[in-house]
Design an enzyme around this catalytic site. Sequence first.
Site, short mmCIF file in Angstrom:
data_model
loop_
_atom_site.label_atom_id
_atom_site.label_comp_id
_atom_site.label_asym_id
_atom_site.label_seq_id
_atom_site.Cartn_x
_atom_site.Cartn_y
_atom_site.Cartn_z
N GLU A 15 0.82 -1.21 0.00
CA GLU A 15 0.00 0.00 0.00
C GLU A 15 0.86 1.27 0.00
OE1 GLU A 15 -3.07 0.33 -0.54
OE2 GLU A 15 -4.15 -1.46 0.11
N GLU A 32 -15.06 10.13 -3.29
CA GLU A 32 -14.64 9.32 -4.42
C GLU A 32 -15.45 9.61 -5.68
OE1 GLU A 32 -14.78 4.84 -4.49
OE2 GLU A 32 -12.67 5.09 -4.00
N ARG A 34 -10.07 10.62 -6.05
CA ARG A 34 -9.86 9.60 -5.01
C ARG A 34 -9.87 8.19 -5.59
NH1 ARG A 34 -12.30 9.30 1.17
NH2 ARG A 34 -11.28 7.33 1.68
#
Length: 383
Positions: free
Chosen positions: A182, A255, A259
């Site tokens: 990540e 989002e 995003r």
Amino acid sequence: MNRIEIYSGDEVISHIQIGQDVSGIEDMLRGYDHVYAVMDKEVALNCPAAAEIADILNRAGVPGMLVRADESVKTMDTVMDICSWLLEQGADRDALVLAIGGGITSDMTGFAASIYKRGVRFAYVPTTLLSQVDAAIGGKTGVNFEKYKNILGVIRQPEFTYLCPQVLVSLPFRDFLSGVAEMLKTFIIEDNENYYDAVGLLSDMNIRYCTAVAEGGDEADVWQECVEEYSDELLKLIGEAAKVKAGVVSRDQFEGGERRKLNLGHTFAHAIETLAQYRSCDITHGEAVAMGIILAAELSEKLAAADPQWMQVCDFDLHQRLVDDFLSVGLPINCPFKMEDLAPLMKKDKKAEGGKIHFVLPAAVGDVRMVDMTVEKVASLMA
């Protein structure tokens, strides 16, 4: 301590605090009169820093609940258990629910706090690298449903997230690598000259750990020494990754556009995880993300070969470079499943709209772009 703020317009709606050790939690809790702590059982049992955290909470008279935190119980049943406990404790609308654990703990606890009495405040002390650079930042909460990842949830910001490297010393190396995936994903999205610094540091840590273990060193002792040795450099990179994500979330909290870039590798990864669950394969989230990023880079390269417009922006060396870098830090690169088996699961992805998926494709380090494609087209290109 360093502070990173998350905004909605000009208003600060959440913040990330970075400290060297868990003692900073005491300062973070000042001003909150009614705090309720939810801690991962494994953290309570195996993390040396958990005893210090418990002392801080006990001095403040904070009641605590231990939860099992793995994918099999990341469900509405556990969320309801947390809500029931809050009700038993008499938690009111002025409560602050503090989640101490990895991404599963923060996802479940944040979701429970978001629906308990129509929403109470919550905060996070993430104890894994994955949650420190990704899962505990940005306000996404949720649980799995019918074997689909995070299909139920809400976006709601925590009061604060407290990051420190001290809690990582007891983290199994394999789980640390999940966070590495990540972290590198974040720097592929927005480099700021951090990607190669991260690869260099994480490669050194991988070599240091694997060499010492191969020479007979105790895994836990070697890892603790490794984290302590690289603590300052690691903390800097954790902060840089958190800053990137906080910036993206501030610009696009729900989002609607930018995003979505944070989903790099995740459309493939969620399908890999779901299929692994069906087939009883042992694949962590971070390992699936690493495989997913490599597949996304391969797809980017194959799209460039078929699309002159994409060819103009795509770095043809990127796929191989990421393969080499991921191997150097200890991440897996080869997906064990065929694309024809992943395709039906990708169609169920929560990012699917109108028969297409917003695929996030890397064009170069620091440059990722969204391309809407059907799963059928992806399968055709990857054949």
